[in-house]
Scaffold this motif. Structure first.
Motif, short mmCIF file in Angstrom:
data_model
loop_
_atom_site.label_atom_id
_atom_site.label_comp_id
_atom_site.label_asym_id
_atom_site.label_seq_id
_atom_site.Cartn_x
_atom_site.Cartn_y
_atom_site.Cartn_z
N LEU A 12 -16.02 98.49 -9.36
CA LEU A 12 -17.02 98.87 -10.20
C LEU A 12 -18.38 98.23 -9.91
CD1 LEU A 12 -14.81 97.99 -13.45
CD2 LEU A 12 -16.11 100.36 -12.87
N LEU A 13 -18.49 97.09 -9.48
CA LEU A 13 -19.75 96.63 -8.92
C LEU A 13 -20.41 97.08 -7.73
CD1 LEU A 13 -18.68 92.68 -8.86
CD2 LEU A 13 -19.82 94.00 -10.70
N ILE A 14 -19.75 98.05 -6.89
CA ILE A 14 -20.42 98.67 -5.95
C ILE A 14 -20.98 99.83 -6.73
CG2 ILE A 14 -20.06 100.51 -3.89
CD1 ILE A 14 -17.84 98.27 -2.99
N ASN A 15 -20.37 100.53 -7.41
CA ASN A 15 -20.91 101.87 -8.06
C ASN A 15 -21.97 101.41 -9.27
OD1 ASN A 15 -19.09 103.35 -6.77
ND2 ASN A 15 -17.57 103.29 -8.14
N ARG A 16 -21.70 100.32 -9.85
CA ARG A 16 -22.56 100.29 -11.04
C ARG A 16 -23.74 99.40 -10.99
NH1 ARG A 16 -19.69 101.49 -15.94
NH2 ARG A 16 -18.07 102.85 -15.47
N GLY A 17 -23.78 98.37 -9.63
CA GLY A 17 -24.66 97.38 -9.40
C GLY A 17 -24.65 95.90 -9.91
N ARG A 18 -24.55 95.88 -11.37
CA ARG A 18 -24.77 94.74 -11.99
C ARG A 18 -24.06 94.89 -13.44
NH1 ARG A 18 -29.99 91.33 -12.42
NH2 ARG A 18 -30.10 91.52 -9.98
N LEU A 19 -22.97 93.93 -13.61
CA LEU A 19 -22.27 94.12 -14.93
C LEU A 19 -22.38 92.75 -15.46
CD1 LEU A 19 -19.25 96.56 -13.90
CD2 LEU A 19 -21.37 97.19 -15.60
N GLN A 20 -22.01 92.68 -16.76
CA GLN A 20 -21.76 91.40 -17.52
C GLN A 20 -20.44 91.15 -17.44
OE1 GLN A 20 -24.34 89.71 -19.09
NE2 GLN A 20 -25.86 91.14 -18.34
N GLY A 64 -26.10 96.22 -0.08
CA GLY A 64 -25.43 96.75 1.24
C GLY A 64 -24.11 96.90 1.35
N TYR A 65 -23.44 95.70 0.23
CA TYR A 65 -21.83 95.68 0.70
C TYR A 65 -21.17 97.11 0.44
CZ TYR A 65 -17.27 93.97 0.31
OH TYR A 65 -15.76 93.70 0.76
N ARG A 66 -20.23 97.54 1.14
CA ARG A 66 -19.61 98.51 1.04
C ARG A 66 -17.88 98.35 1.39
NH1 ARG A 66 -22.97 99.60 -1.43
NH2 ARG A 66 -24.41 101.63 -1.43
N LEU A 67 -17.09 98.85 0.83
CA LEU A 67 -15.62 98.66 1.04
C LEU A 67 -15.23 99.39 2.38
CD1 LEU A 67 -13.83 99.48 -2.28
CD2 LEU A 67 -13.89 97.26 -1.04
N ASP A 68 -14.35 98.91 3.22
CA ASP A 68 -13.67 99.62 4.21
C ASP A 68 -12.88 100.66 3.84
OD1 ASP A 68 -12.04 100.07 6.61
OD2 ASP A 68 -12.88 98.34 7.46
N ARG A 69 -12.96 102.03 4.63
CA ARG A 69 -12.25 102.99 4.21
C ARG A 69 -10.84 102.69 4.30
NH1 ARG A 69 -12.76 107.52 8.90
NH2 ARG A 69 -11.43 106.65 10.42
N ASN A 70 -10.14 101.64 5.20
CA ASN A 70 -8.85 101.51 5.49
C ASN A 70 -8.00 101.09 4.18
OD1 ASN A 70 -8.94 102.25 8.13
ND2 ASN A 70 -9.54 100.12 8.60
N LEU A 71 -9.17 100.52 3.14
CA LEU A 71 -8.62 100.17 1.61
C LEU A 71 -7.92 101.40 1.09
CD1 LEU A 71 -11.04 97.63 0.78
CD2 LEU A 71 -8.89 97.07 1.33
N LEU A 72 -8.21 102.77 1.36
CA LEU A 72 -7.78 103.89 0.74
C LEU A 72 -6.27 104.16 1.13
CD1 LEU A 72 -10.84 106.26 1.02
CD2 LEU A 72 -10.04 105.23 -1.22
N THR A 73 -5.60 104.15 0.22
CA THR A 73 -3.99 104.38 0.52
C THR A 73 -3.79 106.00 0.73
OG1 THR A 73 -3.30 104.68 -1.96
CG2 THR A 73 -3.22 102.44 -0.69
N ASP A 74 -2.76 106.17 1.26
CA ASP A 74 -2.44 107.64 1.37
C ASP A 74 -2.41 108.06 0.06
OD1 ASP A 74 -2.14 107.35 3.92
OD2 ASP A 74 0.06 107.57 4.20
N LYS A 75 -1.94 107.72 -0.98
CA LYS A 75 -1.99 108.05 -2.29
C LYS A 75 -3.29 108.41 -2.80
CE LYS A 75 0.03 107.35 -6.86
NZ LYS A 75 1.09 106.51 -7.76
N ASP A 76 -4.21 107.53 -2.72
CA ASP A 76 -5.58 107.75 -2.98
C ASP A 76 -6.18 108.88 -2.22
OD1 ASP A 76 -5.71 105.33 -4.36
OD2 ASP A 76 -6.47 104.08 -2.83
N LEU A 77 -5.99 109.11 -0.96
CA LEU A 77 -6.47 110.32 -0.23
C LEU A 77 -5.89 111.59 -0.81
CD1 LEU A 77 -6.44 108.84 3.30
CD2 LEU A 77 -8.29 109.29 1.98
N ALA A 78 -4.62 111.75 -1.28
CA ALA A 78 -4.10 112.81 -1.82
C ALA A 78 -4.72 113.11 -3.12
CB ALA A 78 -2.44 112.71 -1.89
N SER A 79 -5.08 112.04 -3.90
CA SER A 79 -5.66 112.31 -5.11
C SER A 79 -7.20 112.92 -5.05
CB SER A 79 -5.77 111.26 -6.00
OG SER A 79 -4.57 110.56 -6.45
N ILE A 80 -7.77 112.55 -3.93
CA ILE A 80 -9.04 113.03 -3.78
C ILE A 80 -9.03 114.64 -3.20
CG2 ILE A 80 -11.19 112.83 -2.28
CD1 ILE A 80 -10.63 109.77 -2.00
#
Length: 316
Positions: A12-20, A64-80
């Motif tokens: 959420l913080l990566i996508n939204r930038g800043r949240l309360q 500039g912070y981003r998640l490593d793509r290895n955090l995506l599971t096979d189930k995540d990839l299948a959903s995409i």
């Protein structure tokens, strides 16, 4: 559960930038104190969480912070992959098809069979029954306009049958109830408008380019405009038992209630336009408008005109 919440906060913080903190607490149904403990945990794990002070402060991540793509599971990839394939049933795109191939190639060969099976567990088919070529041609032109920040021109016929010529800045394609719309800034109206693709003719790219405007699409601005209370009229409809299943499909089972006399009543609200009258007439004799009276009278007049037209045709 905590691990899933921590990962969700980072996304959420990566996508939204800043949240309360309160917004995060409300979203995950935990206390603000729990959110701050989660932030401390993320910081200890090496994730660069930043807390901003002041009225416009909140919680964010280092730029500039981003998640490593290895955090995506096979189930995540299948959903995409499933989502991409579903969109492609109505809107084919070479880049999207290549992306599906790329994602599939990430899965180890030993797991490939299970992965392919999981991507076919369900299929969402958005394709139309007729004339897919004409729709695809429009989508391709609009896609190009969106990608290249290029205006498009077209002739448009509104719900009342009036035709006009528009030049727009195309921002977003919207698929709603199997119908494609374009959400664009209209030069002639000087505001954002929703255009139904089936009402657009002679869609071409214009010479001028545009600068994309900042809009919050997560709030679905087209939905808010359509569902404004001052843009809708409340109605009471009575359905014959023959049309009960159709009414339930449109309005939900919980909003189609028996009246004790063998009929069913629904309380609904729609904008009053030509579409509404066509929608009501589409139920034929299986629906009756009880309220408001002016819509009831208008439907009656339209039905009488239809009867007269067929009588005249028979006599000639």
């Amino acid at each position: 559960m905590k691990l899933e919440r921590l990962l969700a906060i980072v996304v959420l913080l990566i996508n939204r930038g800043r949240l309360q903190a309160k917004d995060l607490a409300d979203r995950f149904e935990v206390s603000i104190r729990t959110i701050y403990r989660d932030i401390d945990t993320l910081g200890q794990a090496g994730i660069p969480v930043v807390t901003y002070q002041g009225a416009s402060g909140g919680i964010g991540l280092a730029e500039g912070y981003r998640l490593d793509r290895n955090l995506l599971t096979d189930k995540d990839l299948a959903s995409i992959v499933t989502a991409l394939r579903s969109i492609s049933t109505s809107h084919t795109n070479a880049a999207r098809e290549l992306l599906v191939e790329k994602l599939s190639s990430i899965v180890p060969e030993a797991k490939n069979e299970d992965f392919q099976a999981s991507t076919h567990r369900f299929i969402v088919d958005y394709s139309t029954w007729t004339h897919p070529e004409a729709l695809q041609q429009k989508l391709n032109v609009i896609d190009q306009g969106i990608d290249q920040f290029q205006c498009i021109r077209f002739a448009y016929c509104n719900a009342e049958g009036a035709q006009s010529y528009r030049t727009v800045d195309p921002h977003t394609l919207v698929l709603k109830k199997h119908v494609w719309y374009l959400y664009a800034f209209c030069h002639e109206r000087n505001e954002f408008r929703m255009f139904k693709l089936v009402r657009m003719k002679d869609v071409t790219l214009a010479a001028q380019h545009f600068e994309r405007k900042s809009i919050d699409l997560q709030d679905r601005p087209w939905q808010q405009d359509w569902s404004r209370p001052d843009n809708q009229i409340s109605m009471t409809l009575k359905f014959h038992v023959r049309a009960r299943h159709l009414a339930e499909e449109w309005f939900g089972i919980e909003n189609v209630l028996p009246d004790g006399n063998g009929y069913y009543i629904s309380q609904v609200a729609f904008p009053e336009d030509n579409w509404l009258y066509g929608f009501i007439l589409g139920f034929g004799a299986d629906v009756e408008v009880l309220e408001p009276l002016h819509i009831r009278d208008n439907v009656c007049q339209m039905a009488e005109q239809i009867v007269q037209k067929y009588k005249t045709a028979t006599q000639t």
